[in-house]
Write a protein that holds these residues in place. Sequence first.
Motif, PDB file in Angstrom:
ATOM      1  N   VAL A  46      11.796  10.560  -0.599  1.00 19.04           N
ATOM      2  CA  VAL A  46      10.687  10.853   0.449  1.00 19.04           C
ATOM      3  C   VAL A  46       9.484  10.071   0.397  1.00 19.04           C
ATOM      4  N   GLU A  47       9.153   9.468   1.614  1.00 13.46           N
ATOM      5  CA  GLU A  47       8.100   8.581   1.766  1.00 13.46           C
ATOM      6  C   GLU A  47       8.324   7.084   1.196  1.00 13.46           C
ATOM      7  N   LYS A  48       9.537   6.872   0.874  1.00 12.45           N
ATOM      8  CA  LYS A  48       9.854   5.590   0.411  1.00 12.45           C
ATOM      9  C   LYS A  48       9.612   4.497   1.473  1.00 12.45           C
ATOM     10  N   GLY A  49       9.703   4.759   2.654  1.00 11.15           N
ATOM     11  CA  GLY A  49       9.643   3.893   3.975  1.00 11.15           C
ATOM     12  C   GLY A  49       8.152   3.458   4.054  1.00 11.15           C
ATOM     13  N   VAL A  50       7.059   4.423   3.666  1.00 15.21           N
ATOM     14  CA  VAL A  50       5.712   4.027   3.841  1.00 15.21           C
ATOM     15  C   VAL A  50       5.339   3.160   2.627  1.00 15.21           C
ATOM     16  N   VAL A  51       5.831   3.497   1.360  1.00 14.22           N
ATOM     17  CA  VAL A  51       5.524   2.897   0.241  1.00 14.22           C
ATOM     18  C   VAL A  51       6.281   1.190   0.369  1.00 14.22           C
ATOM     19  N   ASN A  52       7.508   1.217   0.850  1.00 16.70           N
ATOM     20  CA  ASN A  52       8.028  -0.107   1.146  1.00 16.70           C
ATOM     21  C   ASN A  52       7.196  -1.092   2.028  1.00 16.70           C
ATOM     22  N   ASN A  53       6.874  -0.300   2.912  1.00 20.74           N
ATOM     23  CA  ASN A  53       6.108  -0.960   4.088  1.00 20.74           C
ATOM     24  C   ASN A  53       4.818  -1.478   3.649  1.00 20.74           C
ATOM     25  N   LYS A  54       3.986  -0.613   3.013  1.00 22.56           N
ATOM     26  CA  LYS A  54       2.439  -1.114   2.284  1.00 22.56           C
ATOM     27  C   LYS A  54       2.640  -2.250   1.298  1.00 22.56           C
ATOM     28  N   VAL A  55       3.564  -2.150   0.191  1.00 18.51           N
ATOM     29  CA  VAL A  55       3.987  -2.762  -0.431  1.00 18.51           C
ATOM     30  C   VAL A  55       4.267  -4.280   0.015  1.00 18.51           C
ATOM     31  N   SER A  56       5.295  -4.329   0.755  1.00 19.04           N
ATOM     32  CA  SER A  56       5.518  -5.504   1.445  1.00 19.04           C
ATOM     33  C   SER A  56       4.538  -6.230   1.953  1.00 19.04           C
ATOM     34  N   GLU A  57       3.718  -5.339   2.839  1.00 21.49           N
ATOM     35  CA  GLU A  57       2.549  -5.985   3.460  1.00 21.49           C
ATOM     36  C   GLU A  57       1.705  -6.507   2.596  1.00 21.49           C
ATOM     37  N   LYS A  58       1.242  -5.896   1.449  1.00 26.77           N
ATOM     38  CA  LYS A  58       0.361  -6.459   0.330  1.00 26.77           C
ATOM     39  C   LYS A  58       0.952  -7.994  -0.239  1.00 26.77           C
ATOM     40  N   LEU A  59       2.304  -7.800  -0.491  1.00 29.24           N
ATOM     41  CA  LEU A  59       2.986  -9.035  -1.223  1.00 29.24           C
ATOM     42  C   LEU A  59       2.987 -10.179  -0.025  1.00 29.24           C
ATOM     43  N   ALA A 226       7.645   7.458  -8.969  1.00 27.74           N
ATOM     44  CA  ALA A 226       7.558   6.100  -9.353  1.00 27.74           C
ATOM     45  C   ALA A 226       7.317   5.197  -8.386  1.00 27.74           C
ATOM     46  N   TYR A 227       7.720   5.554  -7.120  1.00 29.36           N
ATOM     47  CA  TYR A 227       7.397   4.739  -5.965  1.00 29.36           C
ATOM     48  C   TYR A 227       5.843   4.854  -5.719  1.00 29.36           C
ATOM     49  N   GLN A 228       5.336   6.277  -5.882  1.00 31.72           N
ATOM     50  CA  GLN A 228       3.898   6.135  -5.315  1.00 31.72           C
ATOM     51  C   GLN A 228       2.962   5.663  -6.442  1.00 31.72           C
ATOM     52  N   GLU A 229       3.622   5.595  -7.673  1.00 34.03           N
ATOM     53  CA  GLU A 229       2.722   4.837  -8.598  1.00 34.03           C
ATOM     54  C   GLU A 229       2.575   3.196  -8.213  1.00 34.03           C
ATOM     55  N   VAL A 230       3.764   2.639  -7.908  1.00 37.04           N
ATOM     56  CA  VAL A 230       4.006   1.380  -7.523  1.00 37.04           C
ATOM     57  C   VAL A 230       2.778   1.107  -6.246  1.00 37.04           C
ATOM     58  N   LEU A 231       2.850   2.091  -5.506  1.00 39.27           N
ATOM     59  CA  LEU A 231       1.894   2.079  -4.127  1.00 39.27           C
ATOM     60  C   LEU A 231       0.534   1.998  -4.742  1.00 39.27           C
ATOM     61  N   LYS A 232       0.280   2.716  -5.662  1.00 45.77           N
ATOM     62  CA  LYS A 232      -1.022   2.889  -6.312  1.00 45.77           C
ATOM     63  C   LYS A 232      -1.593   1.500  -7.024  1.00 45.77           C
ATOM     64  N   ARG A 233      -0.622   1.184  -7.836  1.00 47.38           N
ATOM     65  CA  ARG A 233      -0.944  -0.185  -8.478  1.00 47.38           C
ATOM     66  C   ARG A 233      -1.155  -1.454  -7.679  1.00 47.38           C
ATOM     67  N   VAL A 234      -0.115  -1.263  -6.725  1.00 45.87           N
ATOM     68  CA  VAL A 234      -0.202  -2.640  -5.855  1.00 45.87           C
ATOM     69  C   VAL A 234      -1.275  -2.695  -4.535  1.00 45.87           C
ATOM     70  N   CYS A 235      -1.632  -1.393  -4.232  1.00 42.36           N
ATOM     71  CA  CYS A 235      -2.405  -1.521  -2.812  1.00 42.36           C
ATOM     72  C   CYS A 235      -3.788  -0.552  -3.372  1.00 42.36           C
ATOM     73  N   GLY A 236      -3.665   0.009  -4.474  1.00 45.05           N
ATOM     74  CA  GLY A 236      -4.773   1.063  -4.611  1.00 45.05           C
ATOM     75  C   GLY A 236      -6.008   0.634  -5.053  1.00 45.05           C
TER      76      GLY A 236
END
Length: 236
Positions: A46-59, A226-236
């Motif tokens: 759930v919400e993986k697409g949002v995480v992967n989109n935003k994490v990919s953007e940042k990277l 775990a995916y939300q935690e990655v989003l937080k650490r990468v984009c937060g």
Amino acid sequence: MALMKGAMLYEGKAKKIFETADQGQVIQYFKDDATAFNAQKKGTIVEKGVVNNKVSEKLFRLLEAGGVPTHFVERLNDREMLTKKVTIVPIEVVVRNVVAGSLAKRLGLKEGVAIAPPLIEFYYKNDALGDPLVTEEHIRLMNLAEPATLAQIKDLALRIDKLLVPFFQERQMILVDFKLEFGRHKGRVILADEISPDTCRFWDQKTKESMDKDRFRKDLGKIEEAYQEVLKRVCG
Ligand code: UDP
């Protein structure tokens, strides 16, 4: 101005690609669908697409700033990014900093051992064959990429690793390994696809716990967390 989304050009396991009014650009849409083991295991994160989109953007932004050309143009919304249209080189490039996954299994190496300098592997992108490991000689034999293109890809992969490792270290994460795909755009080789918890192994520096798709592959639970935690650490 709203961007016109045209016909769907391609649907993969985790993304859909749509054409735009601009011949040279496409929209990459990130799904919540998850697959593993050559799509034998299927599910939803759930919400993986949002995480992967935003994490990919940042990277992608980080890499562009570091001089690595990518297909990223801009993020359009939670699940879509505008990218340069590429012809994908049919090779998955894996960069490894720590022994894990198929490397540990194939060679009987101990998981968690540091690899220095980093190891680069090539896999032939072919679902029917199960994406087999290939050597540079195999790549030449099958003409999957010109030797000069492959040399460029290797150089880019190592530069990407050098930029990403410290970025994740600062976020208390170990970048264990990751998969890259490259494409050709207007005669140039650029980084394409995504860089996300679907395509990387991240271990928490302190606990060594997986913060990536291994939680899905191995049924470790707390996948969405775990995916939300990655989003937080990468984009937060
Ligand atoms: N990987 C990927 N897509 C694939 C295969 C691997 O994104 O089709 C990533 C995977 O997430 C890991 C790295 O590439 O970060 C190395 O994967 P490995 O070869 O160890 O294979 P696995 O154990 O994932 O089957």
